[in-house]
Scaffold this active site. Structure first.
Site, mmCIF file in Angstrom:
data_model
loop_
_atom_site.group_PDB
_atom_site.id
_atom_site.type_symbol
_atom_site.label_atom_id
_atom_site.label_comp_id
_atom_site.label_asym_id
_atom_site.label_seq_id
_atom_site.Cartn_x
_atom_site.Cartn_y
_atom_site.Cartn_z
ATOM 1 N N ASN A 96 0.807 -1.189 0.139
ATOM 2 C CA ASN A 96 0.021 -0.097 -0.124
ATOM 3 C C ASN A 96 0.929 1.097 -0.137
ATOM 4 O O ASN A 96 1.402 1.539 0.941
ATOM 5 C CB ASN A 96 -1.025 -0.290 1.188
ATOM 6 C CG ASN A 96 -2.184 0.717 1.129
ATOM 7 O OD1 ASN A 96 -2.814 1.098 2.294
ATOM 8 N ND2 ASN A 96 -2.466 1.451 -0.014
ATOM 9 N N CYS A 158 -5.499 6.618 7.557
ATOM 10 C CA CYS A 158 -4.981 5.370 6.690
ATOM 11 C C CYS A 158 -4.079 4.686 7.905
ATOM 12 O O CYS A 158 -3.136 4.949 8.232
ATOM 13 C CB CYS A 158 -4.458 5.574 5.667
ATOM 14 S SG CYS A 158 -3.760 4.343 4.626
ATOM 15 N N HIS A 249 -16.108 0.882 7.497
ATOM 16 C CA HIS A 249 -16.029 -0.309 6.806
ATOM 17 C C HIS A 249 -17.118 -1.273 6.798
ATOM 18 O O HIS A 249 -17.876 -1.291 7.990
ATOM 19 C CB HIS A 249 -14.642 -1.232 7.539
ATOM 20 C CG HIS A 249 -13.383 -0.349 7.610
ATOM 21 N ND1 HIS A 249 -12.358 -0.534 6.618
ATOM 22 C CD2 HIS A 249 -12.875 0.644 8.240
ATOM 23 C CE1 HIS A 249 -11.389 0.069 6.635
ATOM 24 N NE2 HIS A 249 -11.547 0.852 7.583
ATOM 25 N N GLU A 304 -10.909 -0.146 -1.198
ATOM 26 C CA GLU A 304 -10.744 0.866 -0.535
ATOM 27 C C GLU A 304 -11.620 2.031 -1.199
ATOM 28 O O GLU A 304 -11.725 2.100 -2.310
ATOM 29 C CB GLU A 304 -9.483 1.325 -0.216
ATOM 30 C CG GLU A 304 -8.413 0.292 0.592
ATOM 31 C CD GLU A 304 -7.092 1.064 1.135
ATOM 32 O OE1 GLU A 304 -7.386 1.981 1.703
ATOM 33 O OE2 GLU A 304 -6.444 0.460 1.066
ATOM 34 N N CYS A 313 -4.681 -2.910 3.567
ATOM 35 C CA CYS A 313 -5.246 -1.685 4.273
ATOM 36 C C CYS A 313 -5.220 -1.854 5.762
ATOM 37 O O CYS A 313 -5.966 -2.863 6.204
ATOM 38 C CB CYS A 313 -7.015 -1.885 4.058
ATOM 39 S SG CYS A 313 -7.590 -0.627 4.597
ATOM 40 N N GLY A 316 -8.554 -1.578 7.596
ATOM 41 C CA GLY A 316 -9.578 -2.851 7.182
ATOM 42 C C GLY A 316 -9.198 -3.943 7.933
ATOM 43 O O GLY A 316 -9.857 -4.698 8.389
#
Length: 370
Positions: A96, A158, A249, A304, A313, A316
Protein backbone atom coordinates in the site's frame (compact mmCIF):
# COMPACT_ATOMS: atom_id res chain seq x y z
CA UNK A 1 22.48 11.40 -14.56
CA UNK A 2 20.66 8.99 -16.82
CA UNK A 3 19.00 11.00 -19.56
CA UNK A 4 17.89 10.13 -23.06
CA UNK A 5 19.56 12.26 -25.77
CA UNK A 6 16.25 12.52 -27.55
CA UNK A 7 14.78 13.96 -24.39
CA UNK A 8 17.48 16.60 -23.89
CA UNK A 9 16.16 18.81 -26.70
CA UNK A 10 12.60 19.03 -25.42
CA UNK A 11 11.16 21.18 -22.67
CA UNK A 12 8.95 18.30 -21.57
CA UNK A 13 11.22 15.62 -20.25
CA UNK A 14 11.63 12.99 -17.59
CA UNK A 15 15.05 12.56 -16.02
CA UNK A 16 16.10 9.98 -13.49
CA UNK A 17 18.87 11.15 -11.16
CA UNK A 18 21.05 8.86 -9.09
CA UNK A 19 22.59 11.53 -6.83
CA UNK A 20 24.14 10.19 -3.66
CA UNK A 21 22.89 10.62 -0.12
CA UNK A 22 24.58 11.96 2.97
CA UNK A 23 26.40 9.51 5.22
CA UNK A 24 23.56 9.74 7.74
CA UNK A 25 20.95 8.94 5.13
CA UNK A 26 23.06 6.10 3.73
CA UNK A 27 23.39 4.61 7.21
CA UNK A 28 19.65 4.89 7.71
CA UNK A 29 18.85 3.38 4.33
CA UNK A 30 21.29 0.50 4.80
CA UNK A 31 19.18 -0.65 7.74
CA UNK A 32 15.78 -0.39 6.13
CA UNK A 33 16.05 -0.70 2.36
CA UNK A 34 16.28 -3.92 0.42
CA UNK A 35 17.18 -3.96 -3.28
CA UNK A 36 13.92 -5.60 -4.27
CA UNK A 37 12.02 -2.58 -3.00
CA UNK A 38 13.82 -0.25 -5.37
CA UNK A 39 12.24 1.58 -8.26
CA UNK A 40 14.10 3.29 -11.05
CA UNK A 41 16.90 0.66 -11.25
CA UNK A 42 19.34 2.10 -13.80
CA UNK A 43 19.58 -1.09 -15.84
CA UNK A 44 15.82 -1.23 -16.21
CA UNK A 45 15.15 2.40 -17.15
CA UNK A 46 12.84 2.83 -20.12
CA UNK A 47 11.53 6.03 -21.66
CA UNK A 48 8.03 6.34 -23.04
CA UNK A 49 8.11 9.13 -25.61
CA UNK A 50 4.32 9.40 -25.65
CA UNK A 51 4.56 10.27 -21.97
CA UNK A 52 6.88 13.17 -22.78
CA UNK A 53 4.35 14.60 -25.19
CA UNK A 54 1.45 14.35 -22.79
CA UNK A 55 2.93 15.50 -19.51
CA UNK A 56 4.45 18.82 -18.55
CA UNK A 57 6.49 17.87 -15.54
CA UNK A 58 9.83 16.22 -14.85
CA UNK A 59 10.42 13.64 -12.14
CA UNK A 60 13.82 13.40 -10.51
CA UNK A 61 14.37 10.42 -8.25
CA UNK A 62 17.06 8.92 -6.08
CA UNK A 63 16.88 5.14 -6.39
CA UNK A 64 17.73 3.00 -3.39
CA UNK A 65 19.69 0.70 -5.74
CA UNK A 66 21.61 3.42 -7.56
CA UNK A 67 25.41 3.41 -7.46
CA UNK A 68 27.14 6.44 -5.99
CA UNK A 69 28.51 8.92 -8.54
CA UNK A 70 31.53 11.01 -7.65
CA UNK A 71 30.15 13.85 -9.76
CA UNK A 72 26.93 14.23 -7.78
CA UNK A 73 26.33 16.25 -4.65
CA UNK A 74 26.79 14.59 -1.29
CA UNK A 75 24.07 16.68 0.38
CA UNK A 76 21.02 14.84 1.62
CA UNK A 77 18.00 14.96 -0.65
CA UNK A 78 15.87 16.10 2.28
CA UNK A 79 18.12 19.18 2.66
CA UNK A 80 17.45 20.34 -0.88
CA UNK A 81 14.70 22.88 -1.40
CA UNK A 82 13.92 24.23 -4.87
CA UNK A 83 11.33 26.81 -5.84
CA UNK A 84 8.12 25.41 -7.39
CA UNK A 85 9.37 21.88 -6.78
CA UNK A 86 7.67 19.31 -4.57
CA UNK A 87 10.15 17.14 -2.69
CA UNK A 88 8.75 13.78 -1.65
CA UNK A 89 9.68 10.38 -0.29
CA UNK A 90 7.94 7.21 -1.47
CA UNK A 91 7.04 4.58 1.16
CA UNK A 92 4.92 1.46 1.16
CA UNK A 93 3.26 -0.56 3.88
CA UNK A 94 2.82 -4.12 2.57
CA UNK A 95 2.47 -2.74 -0.94
CA UNK A 96 0.00 0.00 0.00
CA UNK A 97 2.17 2.85 -1.32
CA UNK A 98 2.21 6.56 -0.57
CA UNK A 99 3.91 9.77 -1.56
CA UNK A 100 5.08 11.44 1.68
CA UNK A 101 5.50 15.22 1.83
CA UNK A 102 7.25 17.26 4.54
CA UNK A 103 4.60 19.88 5.24
CA UNK A 104 5.74 20.85 8.75
CA UNK A 105 6.03 24.55 7.87
CA UNK A 106 2.37 24.97 6.96
CA UNK A 107 -1.07 23.90 8.09
CA UNK A 108 -2.23 23.74 4.46
CA UNK A 109 -1.17 20.94 2.06
CA UNK A 110 1.49 21.94 -0.45
CA UNK A 111 -0.52 20.53 -3.35
CA UNK A 112 -4.18 20.39 -4.31
CA UNK A 113 -6.32 17.24 -4.55
CA UNK A 114 -6.21 17.62 -8.33
CA UNK A 115 -2.41 17.63 -8.29
CA UNK A 116 -2.46 14.59 -6.00
CA UNK A 117 -4.53 12.68 -8.57
CA UNK A 118 -1.91 13.40 -11.26
CA UNK A 119 1.01 12.45 -9.03
CA UNK A 120 -0.65 9.18 -7.97
CA UNK A 121 -1.19 8.10 -11.58
CA UNK A 122 0.92 4.97 -12.10
CA UNK A 123 1.46 5.57 -15.80
CA UNK A 124 1.91 9.33 -16.04
CA UNK A 125 2.91 10.30 -12.49
CA UNK A 126 4.92 9.02 -9.55
CA UNK A 127 2.37 6.35 -8.70
CA UNK A 128 0.72 5.74 -5.35
CA UNK A 129 -2.45 5.00 -3.43
CA UNK A 130 -2.35 8.48 -1.93
CA UNK A 131 -0.35 11.52 -0.86
CA UNK A 132 0.34 11.98 2.87
CA UNK A 133 1.33 15.30 4.45
CA UNK A 134 3.34 15.66 7.67
CA UNK A 135 1.88 18.83 9.19
CA UNK A 136 2.22 20.75 12.49
CA UNK A 137 0.41 19.24 15.44
CA UNK A 138 -2.76 20.74 16.89
CA UNK A 139 -4.39 20.51 20.30
CA UNK A 140 -1.11 19.44 21.93
CA UNK A 141 -0.26 16.66 19.46
CA UNK A 142 3.20 16.29 17.95
CA UNK A 143 2.05 16.17 14.32
CA UNK A 144 -0.99 16.30 12.08
CA UNK A 145 -1.53 13.76 9.29
CA UNK A 146 -3.64 14.51 6.23
CA UNK A 147 -4.13 12.34 3.15
CA UNK A 148 -5.39 12.81 -0.38
CA UNK A 149 -6.47 9.54 -2.00
CA UNK A 150 -5.52 8.69 -5.56
CA UNK A 151 -8.96 9.93 -6.67
CA UNK A 152 -8.52 13.27 -4.87
CA UNK A 153 -10.85 12.50 -1.97
CA UNK A 154 -9.65 12.96 1.60
CA UNK A 155 -10.13 10.04 4.03
CA UNK A 156 -10.12 10.42 7.77
CA UNK A 157 -6.93 8.39 8.16
CA UNK A 158 -5.11 5.30 6.90
CA UNK A 159 -3.57 2.49 8.92
CA UNK A 160 -0.79 1.55 6.51
CA UNK A 161 -0.28 5.23 5.83
CA UNK A 162 0.25 6.08 9.48
CA UNK A 163 3.04 3.48 9.71
CA UNK A 164 4.73 5.08 6.70
CA UNK A 165 4.10 8.46 8.33
CA UNK A 166 5.90 7.29 11.48
CA UNK A 167 8.94 6.03 9.57
CA UNK A 168 9.08 9.31 7.62
CA UNK A 169 9.05 11.26 10.90
CA UNK A 170 11.97 9.15 12.12
CA UNK A 171 13.92 10.10 8.97
CA UNK A 172 13.02 13.79 9.19
CA UNK A 173 13.90 14.02 12.88
CA UNK A 174 16.87 11.59 12.67
CA UNK A 175 15.34 9.37 15.37
CA UNK A 176 16.99 6.10 16.34
CA UNK A 177 15.60 3.18 18.34
CA UNK A 178 12.14 3.05 19.90
CA UNK A 179 10.04 6.21 19.62
CA UNK A 180 6.37 7.10 19.85
CA UNK A 181 4.51 10.30 19.13
CA UNK A 182 0.97 11.65 19.02
CA UNK A 183 -0.68 12.29 15.67
CA UNK A 184 -3.85 14.29 15.03
CA UNK A 185 -5.95 12.79 12.22
CA UNK A 186 -9.47 13.13 10.90
CA UNK A 187 -10.23 9.98 12.90
CA UNK A 188 -8.90 11.49 16.13
CA UNK A 189 -5.73 10.83 18.10
CA UNK A 190 -3.44 8.09 16.76
CA UNK A 191 -0.25 6.98 18.54
CA UNK A 192 2.34 5.12 16.44
CA UNK A 193 5.42 3.59 18.05
CA UNK A 194 8.52 2.62 16.10
CA UNK A 195 9.91 -0.65 17.41
CA UNK A 196 13.57 -1.67 17.70
CA UNK A 197 13.13 -4.09 14.80
CA UNK A 198 11.79 -1.37 12.52
CA UNK A 199 8.17 -2.51 12.74
CA UNK A 200 5.59 0.12 13.68
CA UNK A 201 2.96 -0.57 16.34
CA UNK A 202 -0.02 1.73 16.26
CA UNK A 203 -2.68 2.34 18.88
CA UNK A 204 -5.64 2.77 16.56
CA UNK A 205 -8.07 3.67 19.34
CA UNK A 206 -11.50 2.20 19.98
CA UNK A 207 -13.64 0.80 17.18
CA UNK A 208 -16.90 2.62 16.48
CA UNK A 209 -19.83 0.24 16.23
CA UNK A 210 -22.94 2.41 16.48
CA UNK A 211 -24.59 2.23 13.05
CA UNK A 212 -25.27 5.96 12.76
CA UNK A 213 -21.64 6.75 13.54
CA UNK A 214 -20.05 4.27 11.11
CA UNK A 215 -22.08 5.56 9.18
CA UNK A 216 -24.58 3.14 7.67
CA UNK A 217 -28.30 3.25 7.07
CA UNK A 218 -28.64 -0.47 7.76
CA UNK A 219 -30.91 -1.10 10.74
CA UNK A 220 -29.05 -1.93 13.97
CA UNK A 221 -29.58 -5.46 15.20
CA UNK A 222 -27.21 -5.73 18.17
CA UNK A 223 -26.91 -2.93 20.73
CA UNK A 224 -27.23 -0.20 18.09
CA UNK A 225 -24.67 -2.02 15.92
CA UNK A 226 -24.90 -3.83 12.58
CA UNK A 227 -23.63 -7.39 13.04
CA UNK A 228 -24.25 -10.22 10.53
CA UNK A 229 -26.91 -8.19 8.77
CA UNK A 230 -28.29 -8.90 5.32
CA UNK A 231 -27.19 -6.61 2.50
CA UNK A 232 -28.63 -7.02 -0.98
CA UNK A 233 -26.05 -6.29 -3.69
CA UNK A 234 -27.20 -6.80 -7.28
CA UNK A 235 -29.51 -9.67 -6.42
CA UNK A 236 -27.14 -11.44 -4.00
CA UNK A 237 -27.59 -11.29 -0.23
CA UNK A 238 -24.35 -10.80 1.69
CA UNK A 239 -23.92 -11.08 5.45
CA UNK A 240 -22.11 -7.94 6.69
CA UNK A 241 -20.83 -6.35 9.88
CA UNK A 242 -20.16 -2.62 9.91
CA UNK A 243 -17.24 -1.09 11.82
CA UNK A 244 -15.58 2.31 11.83
CA UNK A 245 -11.92 2.74 12.70
CA UNK A 246 -12.36 6.46 12.18
CA UNK A 247 -13.27 5.59 8.59
CA UNK A 248 -16.17 3.34 7.50
CA UNK A 249 -15.78 -0.39 6.84
CA UNK A 250 -18.18 -3.06 5.67
CA UNK A 251 -16.81 -6.51 6.55
CA UNK A 252 -18.22 -9.65 4.99
CA UNK A 253 -17.37 -13.32 5.44
CA UNK A 254 -19.52 -14.29 2.48
CA UNK A 255 -22.98 -14.47 1.03
CA UNK A 256 -25.86 -15.52 3.23
CA UNK A 257 -25.96 -19.30 3.57
CA UNK A 258 -22.44 -19.80 2.19
CA UNK A 259 -20.11 -21.33 4.76
CA UNK A 260 -16.63 -20.57 3.44
CA UNK A 261 -15.73 -17.58 1.29
CA UNK A 262 -12.67 -18.08 -0.94
CA UNK A 263 -11.43 -14.54 -1.40
CA UNK A 264 -9.05 -15.30 -4.28
CA UNK A 265 -12.03 -16.30 -6.42
CA UNK A 266 -13.65 -12.87 -6.16
CA UNK A 267 -13.78 -10.42 -9.05
CA UNK A 268 -12.92 -7.51 -6.79
CA UNK A 269 -13.02 -4.87 -9.52
CA UNK A 270 -16.63 -5.83 -10.22
CA UNK A 271 -18.04 -6.33 -6.73
CA UNK A 272 -15.99 -3.74 -4.83
CA UNK A 273 -17.53 -0.58 -6.33
CA UNK A 274 -21.03 -2.00 -5.78
CA UNK A 275 -20.38 -2.06 -2.04
CA UNK A 276 -18.50 1.23 -1.96
CA UNK A 277 -21.32 3.17 -3.60
CA UNK A 278 -24.26 1.29 -2.07
CA UNK A 279 -26.95 3.66 -0.86
CA UNK A 280 -26.81 2.25 2.70
CA UNK A 281 -23.38 3.89 3.08
CA UNK A 282 -23.88 7.67 2.96
CA UNK A 283 -20.12 8.37 3.18
CA UNK A 284 -19.27 5.41 0.91
CA UNK A 285 -17.36 2.55 2.50
CA UNK A 286 -14.23 0.44 2.48
CA UNK A 287 -15.12 -3.23 1.99
CA UNK A 288 -13.24 -6.25 3.32
CA UNK A 289 -13.90 -9.77 2.04
CA UNK A 290 -12.62 -12.30 4.57
CA UNK A 291 -11.65 -15.96 4.58
CA UNK A 292 -11.24 -17.68 7.97
CA UNK A 293 -8.35 -20.13 8.34
CA UNK A 294 -8.47 -20.44 12.14
CA UNK A 295 -9.42 -18.44 15.20
CA UNK A 296 -6.08 -16.67 15.01
CA UNK A 297 -5.51 -16.36 11.26
CA UNK A 298 -7.66 -14.58 8.71
CA UNK A 299 -7.19 -13.66 5.06
CA UNK A 300 -8.70 -10.58 3.50
CA UNK A 301 -8.95 -8.71 0.25
CA UNK A 302 -9.98 -5.08 0.29
CA UNK A 303 -11.68 -2.56 -1.92
CA UNK A 304 -10.77 0.86 -0.54
CA UNK A 305 -12.99 3.88 -0.77
CA UNK A 306 -11.28 6.33 -3.12
CA UNK A 307 -8.39 4.01 -4.04
CA UNK A 308 -9.93 0.76 -5.30
CA UNK A 309 -8.23 -2.60 -4.87
CA UNK A 310 -5.05 -2.20 -2.82
CA UNK A 311 -2.47 -4.65 -1.54
CA UNK A 312 -3.12 -3.76 2.09
CA UNK A 313 -5.39 -1.70 4.35
CA UNK A 314 -4.44 -1.25 7.99
CA UNK A 315 -7.75 0.12 9.24
CA UNK A 316 -9.45 -2.62 7.23
CA UNK A 317 -7.41 -5.34 8.96
CA UNK A 318 -8.40 -3.83 12.32
CA UNK A 319 -12.07 -3.76 11.31
CA UNK A 320 -11.85 -7.38 10.16
CA UNK A 321 -10.65 -8.62 13.56
CA UNK A 322 -13.32 -6.59 15.37
CA UNK A 323 -16.01 -8.01 13.06
CA UNK A 324 -14.65 -11.56 13.42
CA UNK A 325 -14.81 -11.29 17.22
CA UNK A 326 -18.34 -9.84 17.12
CA UNK A 327 -19.46 -12.70 14.88
CA UNK A 328 -17.73 -15.31 17.07
CA UNK A 329 -15.35 -16.38 14.32
CA UNK A 330 -11.98 -15.44 15.86
CA UNK A 331 -10.06 -14.52 18.98
CA UNK A 332 -9.03 -11.00 19.87
CA UNK A 333 -5.46 -11.42 18.65
CA UNK A 334 -5.02 -12.45 15.01
CA UNK A 335 -2.67 -12.40 12.08
CA UNK A 336 -4.45 -10.97 9.05
CA UNK A 337 -3.02 -11.99 5.68
CA UNK A 338 -3.33 -9.30 3.03
CA UNK A 339 -2.15 -9.50 -0.59
CA UNK A 340 0.92 -7.48 0.40
CA UNK A 341 1.74 -9.47 3.55
CA UNK A 342 0.60 -10.06 7.15
CA UNK A 343 -0.42 -7.63 9.88
CA UNK A 344 -0.70 -8.43 13.58
CA UNK A 345 -3.95 -7.11 15.04
CA UNK A 346 -5.11 -7.18 18.65
CA UNK A 347 -8.44 -5.89 20.01
CA UNK A 348 -7.69 -5.64 23.70
CA UNK A 349 -10.47 -6.26 26.15
CA UNK A 350 -8.95 -4.20 28.97
CA UNK A 351 -8.97 -0.83 27.16
CA UNK A 352 -11.14 -1.63 24.10
CA UNK A 353 -8.36 -0.31 21.83
CA UNK A 354 -7.20 -1.96 18.61
CA UNK A 355 -3.44 -2.32 18.08
CA UNK A 356 -1.86 -2.87 14.70
CA UNK A 357 1.76 -3.94 14.13
CA UNK A 358 3.43 -4.12 10.74
CA UNK A 359 6.22 -2.85 8.50
CA UNK A 360 6.77 0.34 6.51
CA UNK A 361 9.50 0.50 3.87
CA UNK A 362 11.16 3.46 2.21
CA UNK A 363 11.35 3.09 -1.57
CA UNK A 364 12.98 6.24 -2.98
CA UNK A 365 13.42 10.00 -2.69
CA UNK A 366 12.29 12.29 -5.49
CA UNK A 367 11.19 15.74 -6.61
CA UNK A 368 8.72 16.98 -9.17
CA UNK A 369 8.18 20.53 -10.48
CA UNK A 370 4.65 21.80 -9.89
Amino acid sequence: MLQSRSMAATTRSIAISTSSLSSGSRAYLSNVIKPQHCSFAPNKLTVNKSLIARQDFRVSAVSMASPTSEKTSHSSFLDRRESAVLDFVKYHGLGNDFILVDNRNSSEPKITPEQAVKLCDRNFGIGGDGVIFVMPGVNGTDYTMRIFNSDGSEPEMCGNGVRCFARFIAELENLQGTHSFTVHTGAGLIIPEIQDDGQVKVDMGEPILTAADVPTNLSPNKELSVVKSDLLVDGDTWSVTCVSMGNPHCVTFGKKGVQNLVVDELNLADIGPRFEHHDVFPARTNTEFVEVFSRSRLKMRVWERGAGATLACGTGACAVVVAAVLEGRADRKCVVDLPGGPLEIEWREDDNHVYMTGPAQLVFYGSVPL
